[in-house]
Motif scaffolding. Sequence first.
Motif, PDB file in Angstrom:
ATOM      1  N   GLU A  48      39.964  37.586  40.835  1.00  0.00           N
ATOM      2  CA  GLU A  48      39.540  38.783  40.080  1.00  0.00           C
ATOM      3  C   GLU A  48      40.243  38.917  38.726  1.00  0.00           C
ATOM      4  O   GLU A  48      39.631  39.297  37.738  1.00  0.00           O
ATOM      5  CB  GLU A  48      39.857  40.054  40.900  1.00  0.00           C
ATOM      6  CG  GLU A  48      39.031  40.222  42.151  1.00  0.00           C
ATOM      7  CD  GLU A  48      37.617  40.744  41.855  1.00  0.00           C
ATOM      8  OE1 GLU A  48      37.457  41.400  40.809  1.00  0.00           O
ATOM      9  OE2 GLU A  48      36.702  40.472  42.648  1.00  0.00           O
ATOM     10  N   THR A  49      41.544  38.627  38.718  1.00  0.00           N
ATOM     11  CA  THR A  49      42.316  38.795  37.478  1.00  0.00           C
ATOM     12  C   THR A  49      41.797  37.840  36.408  1.00  0.00           C
ATOM     13  O   THR A  49      41.616  38.217  35.244  1.00  0.00           O
ATOM     14  CB  THR A  49      43.813  38.483  37.724  1.00  0.00           C
ATOM     15  OG1 THR A  49      44.137  38.938  39.025  1.00  0.00           O
ATOM     16  CG2 THR A  49      44.699  39.110  36.694  1.00  0.00           C
ATOM     17  N   THR A  50      41.544  36.602  36.802  1.00  0.00           N
ATOM     18  CA  THR A  50      41.034  35.613  35.848  1.00  0.00           C
ATOM     19  C   THR A  50      39.636  36.023  35.383  1.00  0.00           C
ATOM     20  O   THR A  50      39.328  35.944  34.183  1.00  0.00           O
ATOM     21  CB  THR A  50      40.960  34.217  36.515  1.00  0.00           C
ATOM     22  OG1 THR A  50      42.144  34.032  37.267  1.00  0.00           O
ATOM     23  CG2 THR A  50      40.814  33.134  35.506  1.00  0.00           C
ATOM     24  N   ALA A  51      38.824  36.470  36.315  1.00  0.00           N
ATOM     25  CA  ALA A  51      37.468  36.898  35.956  1.00  0.00           C
ATOM     26  C   ALA A  51      37.532  38.054  34.960  1.00  0.00           C
ATOM     27  O   ALA A  51      36.767  38.103  33.991  1.00  0.00           O
ATOM     28  CB  ALA A  51      36.704  37.308  37.212  1.00  0.00           C
ATOM     29  N   ALA A  52      38.474  38.973  35.172  1.00  0.00           N
ATOM     30  CA  ALA A  52      38.594  40.125  34.272  1.00  0.00           C
ATOM     31  C   ALA A  52      38.968  39.679  32.864  1.00  0.00           C
ATOM     32  O   ALA A  52      38.466  40.212  31.866  1.00  0.00           O
ATOM     33  CB  ALA A  52      39.640  41.099  34.822  1.00  0.00           C
ATOM     34  N   LYS A  53      39.827  38.671  32.767  1.00  0.00           N
ATOM     35  CA  LYS A  53      40.236  38.143  31.447  1.00  0.00           C
ATOM     36  C   LYS A  53      39.032  37.583  30.700  1.00  0.00           C
ATOM     37  O   LYS A  53      38.916  37.713  29.483  1.00  0.00           O
ATOM     38  CB  LYS A  53      41.262  37.011  31.636  1.00  0.00           C
ATOM     39  CG  LYS A  53      42.675  37.501  31.687  1.00  0.00           C
ATOM     40  CD  LYS A  53      43.597  36.306  31.528  1.00  0.00           C
ATOM     41  CE  LYS A  53      45.013  36.716  31.872  1.00  0.00           C
ATOM     42  NZ  LYS A  53      45.820  35.597  32.333  1.00  0.00           N
ATOM     43  N   VAL A  54      38.157  36.910  31.433  1.00  0.00           N
ATOM     44  CA  VAL A  54      36.965  36.336  30.811  1.00  0.00           C
ATOM     45  C   VAL A  54      36.012  37.454  30.400  1.00  0.00           C
ATOM     46  O   VAL A  54      35.476  37.466  29.286  1.00  0.00           O
ATOM     47  CB  VAL A  54      36.276  35.334  31.766  1.00  0.00           C
ATOM     48  CG1 VAL A  54      34.935  34.902  31.236  1.00  0.00           C
ATOM     49  CG2 VAL A  54      37.165  34.118  31.996  1.00  0.00           C
ATOM     50  N   LYS A  55      35.819  38.407  31.285  1.00  0.00           N
ATOM     51  CA  LYS A  55      34.886  39.508  30.989  1.00  0.00           C
ATOM     52  C   LYS A  55      35.303  40.269  29.728  1.00  0.00           C
ATOM     53  O   LYS A  55      34.471  40.746  28.964  1.00  0.00           O
ATOM     54  CB  LYS A  55      34.826  40.484  32.190  1.00  0.00           C
ATOM     55  CG  LYS A  55      33.911  40.065  33.304  1.00  0.00           C
ATOM     56  CD  LYS A  55      32.469  39.862  32.864  1.00  0.00           C
ATOM     57  CE  LYS A  55      31.705  41.100  32.502  1.00  0.00           C
ATOM     58  NZ  LYS A  55      31.151  41.851  33.591  1.00  0.00           N
ATOM     59  N   GLU A  56      36.610  40.353  29.524  1.00  0.00           N
ATOM     60  CA  GLU A  56      37.143  41.075  28.371  1.00  0.00           C
ATOM     61  C   GLU A  56      36.657  40.516  27.033  1.00  0.00           C
ATOM     62  O   GLU A  56      36.580  41.244  26.046  1.00  0.00           O
ATOM     63  CB  GLU A  56      38.669  40.955  28.414  1.00  0.00           C
ATOM     64  CG  GLU A  56      39.397  42.266  28.154  1.00  0.00           C
ATOM     65  CD  GLU A  56      40.880  42.053  28.356  1.00  0.00           C
ATOM     66  OE1 GLU A  56      41.544  41.670  27.382  1.00  0.00           O
ATOM     67  OE2 GLU A  56      41.342  42.215  29.506  1.00  0.00           O
ATOM     68  N   ILE A  57      36.348  39.217  27.005  1.00  0.00           N
ATOM     69  CA  ILE A  57      35.938  38.625  25.721  1.00  0.00           C
ATOM     70  C   ILE A  57      34.423  38.700  25.505  1.00  0.00           C
ATOM     71  O   ILE A  57      33.926  38.297  24.465  1.00  0.00           O
ATOM     72  CB  ILE A  57      36.428  37.166  25.566  1.00  0.00           C
ATOM     73  CG1 ILE A  57      35.720  36.235  26.561  1.00  0.00           C
ATOM     74  CG2 ILE A  57      37.939  37.081  25.706  1.00  0.00           C
ATOM     75  CD1 ILE A  57      35.856  34.766  26.222  1.00  0.00           C
ATOM     76  N   PHE A  58      33.688  39.207  26.496  1.00  0.00           N
ATOM     77  CA  PHE A  58      32.230  39.324  26.318  1.00  0.00           C
ATOM     78  C   PHE A  58      31.890  40.608  25.570  1.00  0.00           C
ATOM     79  O   PHE A  58      32.476  41.654  25.831  1.00  0.00           O
ATOM     80  CB  PHE A  58      31.520  39.353  27.678  1.00  0.00           C
ATOM     81  CG  PHE A  58      31.548  38.066  28.455  1.00  0.00           C
ATOM     82  CD1 PHE A  58      32.084  36.898  27.922  1.00  0.00           C
ATOM     83  CD2 PHE A  58      31.006  38.001  29.729  1.00  0.00           C
ATOM     84  CE1 PHE A  58      32.098  35.707  28.639  1.00  0.00           C
ATOM     85  CE2 PHE A  58      31.014  36.823  30.464  1.00  0.00           C
ATOM     86  CZ  PHE A  58      31.570  35.683  29.915  1.00  0.00           C
ATOM     87  N   THR A  59      30.936  40.506  24.683  1.00  0.00           N
ATOM     88  CA  THR A  59      30.387  41.733  24.073  1.00  0.00           C
ATOM     89  C   THR A  59      29.334  42.276  25.038  1.00  0.00           C
ATOM     90  O   THR A  59      29.021  41.627  26.036  1.00  0.00           O
ATOM     91  CB  THR A  59      29.643  41.418  22.763  1.00  0.00           C
ATOM     92  OG1 THR A  59      28.513  40.600  23.102  1.00  0.00           O
ATOM     93  CG2 THR A  59      30.496  40.722  21.749  1.00  0.00           C
ATOM     94  N   GLY A  60      28.763  43.402  24.702  1.00  0.00           N
ATOM     95  CA  GLY A  60      27.574  43.836  25.429  1.00  0.00           C
ATOM     96  C   GLY A  60      26.465  42.824  25.182  1.00  0.00           C
ATOM     97  O   GLY A  60      26.256  42.388  24.044  1.00  0.00           O
TER      98      GLY A  60
END
Length: 495
Positions: free
Chosen positions: A341-353
């Motif tokens: 989850e933590t790694t996934a959250a880091k990736v999600k953080e760099i996505f725009t809408g």
Amino acid sequence: MDETKRSTMELPISLDLSKKELEDLIEKAKDWALMHGMCLRPRKDFDINTLQFAPFVLFPSPFPREEFQNACDLQVTLNTLIHRVAHDYDFLKNTLEETIKVDKFTKKLFEIYETVHEEGVAQKISLGILRSDLMLDTSCPKTNMKQLKPHCCWKQVEINTIASGFGWLGPVSTQLHKFILQELGYTAELSNLPENNALQILCSGMIEAWNLYGNSQTVILFVVENVTYNICDQRFHEFEIRKQNPNVKVIRRNLTQLAVTAKLGPNKELIVDDYIVSVVYYRCGYEPSQYDSNKEWVVRLLIERSLAIKCPSIQYHLAGTKKVQQTLAKPGIVARFLKDETTAAKVKEIFTGLYPLDFDKYGDEAVEMGISEPECFVLKPQREGGCNNLYGDTIKNFLRSVKSEKTRVAWILMDRINPPIHKNYIVRPGFKIEETINIKDLVSELGIFGVIIGDDKNIIVNKQGGHMLRTKSALDNEGGVATGLGACDSPFLID
Ligand code: ADP
Ligand code: MG
């Protein structure tokens, strides 16, 4: 966003030189670029034997050290994500199902994928040479709370899985900027230009794939355009491969030539003329216009069916589509692929809408959003190579015209990123010196390279490998160097 209100970043080096100093420096820098192969073939007055220096900015551009490091550190995770996406048949099929009903090009790629999937792939190993492109952003809500930095975060523009260029032009830009800073006496500042070994790392990835194939008599095939403008970037890869391993030969062919000469051997070896090809590196094949006729599609399928290791294999190509990017941004999807989850959250953080334009409630909402605030978005089709996206009022007009058309699902809507502005001089062939010495407001896009090798079960190699920076006018929408809008650059890390 109003350009005049956007935050700015400054290089801790004065750009104010006398006119004479500036003119001398520009002349010297142009010659350095020409003499070190930082060049392109000219589009205007094309001549196969002529090179021009690639457009560049005179000084390196400021880039926050912490964000640079974070982007490099995340690359291995992004490689893993794309590798797993590429090996998830159901995910690719479901994600692209509606798109391929209206987008012929993606459909053709998907048909190749279906064919080899049904037959069983001859070569399970893929080589991924990826480039994740990102921009610093100033427009997310966090900025208003914390104005200490000129940016709030960085966001991914896209991830390239085919023909990820600039493995040469990236590092050579760092070398040019080192030379320029030295010329001006800024030796202490050189340590702020991060080392860039993109060329060595990408080529070692190709050699690693060649080794894995396990036949020292084989060659690496570069699949190239009918006319290659970005020739230095490609050739320096070839020269570097020979340098790293003198036994590895590279051959270059376009799809039309391959349609005539490529065939499969008794064990599905890819044979081109008298060579057995162990690794296929595509610098072409990502645009409909690169397939002149059906012959080129037939040979793409033939290559895909072969035992050669492809960079990219067809599933990697599909994993790089904008539709996949948009689907990955949906809640829970990245976590499905990355497990942690933590790694996934880091990736999600760099996505725009990122918003689909499907025929449902969400799609209708996205269409309305794009029409009412077009300046906040970029509208993208399933294409690569630059100059395909729509911006500003064009988005509004286009969405109005396709609102009830099935074709709208071939597009995705993306939040527009507004990078901080910095100042620099752009040096272009054909520009008069008076134009060049006008300081400009610019924005940059950083690309981080990654190399990954593996199959559906194992990842054998996974590394981050160098970077490239492209810079364009703050007023322009796009900034491809090969398309003539952007300029080669390198980051100067600031704290
Ligand atoms: P391509 O596959 O054609 O390179 P990209 O998605 O990289 O397509 O878009 C091309 C260019 O458009 C980028 O290099 C960038 O300059 C600009 N761009 C794309 N998406 C955005 C965005 N969300 N915000 C701001 N600029 C963008
Ligand atoms: Mg791009």
